[in-house]
Design a protein around this motif. Structure first.
Motif, mmCIF file in Angstrom:
data_model
loop_
_atom_site.group_PDB
_atom_site.id
_atom_site.type_symbol
_atom_site.label_atom_id
_atom_site.label_comp_id
_atom_site.label_asym_id
_atom_site.label_seq_id
_atom_site.Cartn_x
_atom_site.Cartn_y
_atom_site.Cartn_z
ATOM 1 N N GLY A 1 -43.368 -31.371 -6.534
ATOM 2 C CA GLY A 1 -43.933 -30.836 -5.302
ATOM 3 C C GLY A 1 -43.197 -29.624 -4.763
ATOM 4 O O GLY A 1 -43.672 -28.955 -3.858
ATOM 5 N N MET A 2 -42.014 -29.320 -5.311
ATOM 6 C CA MET A 2 -41.320 -28.086 -4.946
ATOM 7 C C MET A 2 -41.945 -26.945 -5.748
ATOM 8 O O MET A 2 -42.776 -27.174 -6.625
ATOM 9 N N TYR A 3 -41.549 -25.730 -5.428
ATOM 10 C CA TYR A 3 -42.171 -24.566 -6.055
ATOM 11 C C TYR A 3 -41.136 -23.582 -6.576
ATOM 12 O O TYR A 3 -40.086 -23.389 -5.963
ATOM 13 N N LEU A 4 -41.478 -22.939 -7.693
ATOM 14 C CA LEU A 4 -40.731 -21.800 -8.215
ATOM 15 C C LEU A 4 -41.668 -20.603 -8.238
ATOM 16 O O LEU A 4 -42.876 -20.757 -8.489
ATOM 17 N N THR A 5 -41.117 -19.431 -7.977
ATOM 18 C CA THR A 5 -41.939 -18.230 -7.934
ATOM 19 C C THR A 5 -41.138 -17.000 -8.335
ATOM 20 O O THR A 5 -39.915 -16.995 -8.209
ATOM 21 N N ASP A 6 -41.852 -15.993 -8.800
ATOM 22 C CA ASP A 6 -41.247 -14.681 -9.015
ATOM 23 C C ASP A 6 -41.856 -13.679 -8.042
ATOM 24 O O ASP A 6 -41.758 -12.476 -8.225
ATOM 25 N N ASP A 7 -42.476 -14.191 -6.991
ATOM 26 C CA ASP A 7 -43.076 -13.375 -5.940
ATOM 27 C C ASP A 7 -42.783 -14.062 -4.613
ATOM 28 O O ASP A 7 -43.466 -15.022 -4.246
ATOM 29 N N LEU A 8 -41.764 -13.590 -3.893
ATOM 30 C CA LEU A 8 -41.348 -14.259 -2.658
ATOM 31 C C LEU A 8 -42.421 -14.226 -1.579
ATOM 32 O O LEU A 8 -42.370 -15.007 -0.629
ATOM 33 N N ASP A 9 -43.415 -13.337 -1.721
ATOM 34 C CA ASP A 9 -44.551 -13.335 -0.796
ATOM 35 C C ASP A 9 -45.565 -14.416 -1.157
ATOM 36 O O ASP A 9 -46.512 -14.649 -0.423
ATOM 37 N N GLN A 10 -45.382 -15.051 -2.306
ATOM 38 C CA GLN A 10 -46.232 -16.145 -2.756
ATOM 39 C C GLN A 10 -45.333 -17.320 -3.152
ATOM 40 O O GLN A 10 -45.161 -17.632 -4.326
#
Length: 181
Positions: A78-87
């Motif tokens: 349920g946690m998230y990883l991203t390479d777009d801090l706006d997303q």
């Protein structure tokens, strides 16, 4: 006995109840909002030969390593990883993915989620970018950790040294799933 006081807030017609003594409040009314001691610990955006991805075709995918500096196992589902801090909710970590205390977990940035629970829906940019680990929806998707990294060469990672610290350095010998040197 719990002493409850009702006050009226000037901007609200709804009464607000305050628990005067926390010692007498029920534990379920006090929420711990401290994020888990998780760190983006090492990043490799051009994995040519450092570590093979054994889940899929045996190729060499980019990766992000998470380190659990806490004293207990953490369920990452349920946690998230991203390479777009706006997303911040770009890729949701599937239920059942957990990391033990003092351990490291690799997430493959190969844009191929069909390969398994640790394969993300994005790739890392060798020119550099920002990546982030964000909490669950229930915890407001609060940022747990974020890092900006610059251009990376083949098989040269960017990592914290020592693990979990604020000190980042280029690692000419990447250390996936192991303490950074």
């Amino acid at each position: 006995a719990t002493r409850v006081t009702m006050i009226h807030v000037a901007s609200s017609a709804v009464p607000v109840l305050l628990c005067i003594s926390l010692a007498s409040c029920r534990p379920s009314t006090v929420t711990n909002v401290d994020p888990p001691a998780l760190y983006i610990n090492e990043i490799l955006a051009q994995n040519d030969s450092t570590i093979a991805d054994t889940d899929g075709n045996g190729g060499y995918a980019d990766w992000i390593e998470i380190y659990n500096a806490g004293e207990s196992r953490v369920d990452l589902g349920g946690m998230y990883l991203t390479d777009d801090l706006d997303q911040p909710t770009k890729w949701r970590i599937p239920d059942g993915v957990a990391i033990d205390s003092g351990q490291y977990l690799l997430f493959w940035a190969d844009d191929d989620v069909q390969q398994g629970n640790t394969h993300m829906n994005f790739k890392l940019d060798t020119a550099g970018e920002k990546v982030g680990l964000f909490d669950t929806v229930e915890n407001g998707n609060a940022a747990i950790d974020k890092v900006t990294f610059g251009e990376q060469g083949a098989d040269v990672s960017y990592g914290r040294s020592p693990d979990g610290s604020d000190n980042w350095q280029t690692l000419s010998v990447p250390t996936p799933r192991n303490p950074n040197r």
